[in-house]
Scaffold this motif. Sequence first.
Motif, PDB file in Angstrom:
ATOM      1  N   SER A 117     -24.578  69.668 -12.271  1.00 37.86           N
ATOM      2  CA  SER A 117     -23.575  68.971 -13.076  1.00 37.86           C
ATOM      3  C   SER A 117     -22.215  69.557 -12.680  1.00 37.86           C
ATOM      4  O   SER A 117     -21.869  70.664 -13.073  1.00 37.86           O
ATOM      5  CB  SER A 117     -23.842  69.172 -14.564  1.00 37.86           C
ATOM      6  OG  SER A 117     -22.857  68.510 -15.323  1.00 37.86           O
ATOM      7  N   TYR A 119     -18.446  69.193 -12.926  1.00 42.34           N
ATOM      8  CA  TYR A 119     -17.382  68.564 -13.729  1.00 42.34           C
ATOM      9  C   TYR A 119     -17.862  67.225 -14.285  1.00 42.34           C
ATOM     10  O   TYR A 119     -17.204  66.201 -14.148  1.00 42.34           O
ATOM     11  CB  TYR A 119     -16.098  68.420 -12.919  1.00 42.34           C
ATOM     12  CG  TYR A 119     -15.539  69.739 -12.468  1.00 42.34           C
ATOM     13  CD1 TYR A 119     -15.000  70.630 -13.376  1.00 42.34           C
ATOM     14  CD2 TYR A 119     -15.591  70.102 -11.128  1.00 42.34           C
ATOM     15  CE1 TYR A 119     -14.510  71.858 -12.955  1.00 42.34           C
ATOM     16  CE2 TYR A 119     -15.094  71.323 -10.706  1.00 42.34           C
ATOM     17  CZ  TYR A 119     -14.555  72.191 -11.630  1.00 42.34           C
ATOM     18  OH  TYR A 119     -14.062  73.409 -11.207  1.00 42.34           O
ATOM     19  N   ASN A 120     -19.065  67.253 -14.900  1.00 40.17           N
ATOM     20  CA  ASN A 120     -19.709  66.091 -15.517  1.00 40.17           C
ATOM     21  C   ASN A 120     -20.077  64.995 -14.519  1.00 40.17           C
ATOM     22  O   ASN A 120     -20.276  63.848 -14.912  1.00 40.17           O
ATOM     23  CB  ASN A 120     -18.867  65.521 -16.657  1.00 40.17           C
ATOM     24  CG  ASN A 120     -18.755  66.501 -17.796  1.00 40.17           C
ATOM     25  OD1 ASN A 120     -19.726  67.171 -18.140  1.00 40.17           O
ATOM     26  ND2 ASN A 120     -17.579  66.600 -18.384  1.00 40.17           N
ATOM     27  N   GLN A 121     -20.156  65.317 -13.255  1.00 42.30           N
ATOM     28  CA  GLN A 121     -20.613  64.378 -12.240  1.00 42.30           C
ATOM     29  C   GLN A 121     -21.938  64.889 -11.668  1.00 42.30           C
ATOM     30  O   GLN A 121     -22.169  66.091 -11.592  1.00 42.30           O
ATOM     31  CB  GLN A 121     -19.599  64.257 -11.095  1.00 42.30           C
ATOM     32  CG  GLN A 121     -18.279  63.666 -11.510  1.00 42.30           C
ATOM     33  CD  GLN A 121     -17.318  63.607 -10.333  1.00 42.30           C
ATOM     34  OE1 GLN A 121     -17.678  63.884  -9.198  1.00 42.30           O
ATOM     35  NE2 GLN A 121     -16.085  63.246 -10.611  1.00 42.30           N
TER      36      GLN A 121
END
Length: 132
Positions: A117, A119-121
Motif C-alpha cells: 500500500s 500512499y493508498n495506491q
Amino acid sequence: MKVLARSAAVAAAATALIATTTPLAAAGSGFEVWTDAESSRECGVANEAGSAKFVDDGEHFYIDDRRSDGHSVRAHVYVNGDFKETLKSTGTSSSPATHYNRSYPEGAKVTVGVYVSYYNQVCGYDEESGTA
C-alpha cells in the motif's frame, strides 16, 4: 470349517480392495506469493517488499512486510472467486509475519493477491491460487 475359512478370506480380500480404492480426504495446496518486482519499481518500492503465505492445513495466512520503508503490505483474499477480505501486515521488517487463521470448505479455491500500500495506491500486486 473350510466354508468359514473361505468366508474369512473373501471378507479380508474385500476389505483390502475397499481400503485401496476408497479415496482419502484430498489435501489442499498451499503457496507463497511475493510482491511483483517490476511494478514495485514503478512505485519506487524495493523488490520483494512483502509476501503472503497460505498454508492449506487449517487455512492459515502469514502476511510479511520485508522492508522498512513506511509502507504496509496487504493481501486480498478470494474464495471460489468471491472477495472475502483484506489482510494487513501489522509488523515491521524485523518482526515475524502477521498471522491470520480462517476456515473455508475443503477443496475451495483460495486466491491471494499481495501488494504494497503505497500512499493508498496498490503497488507491486501479484497473486497465486491454491485449494483449502
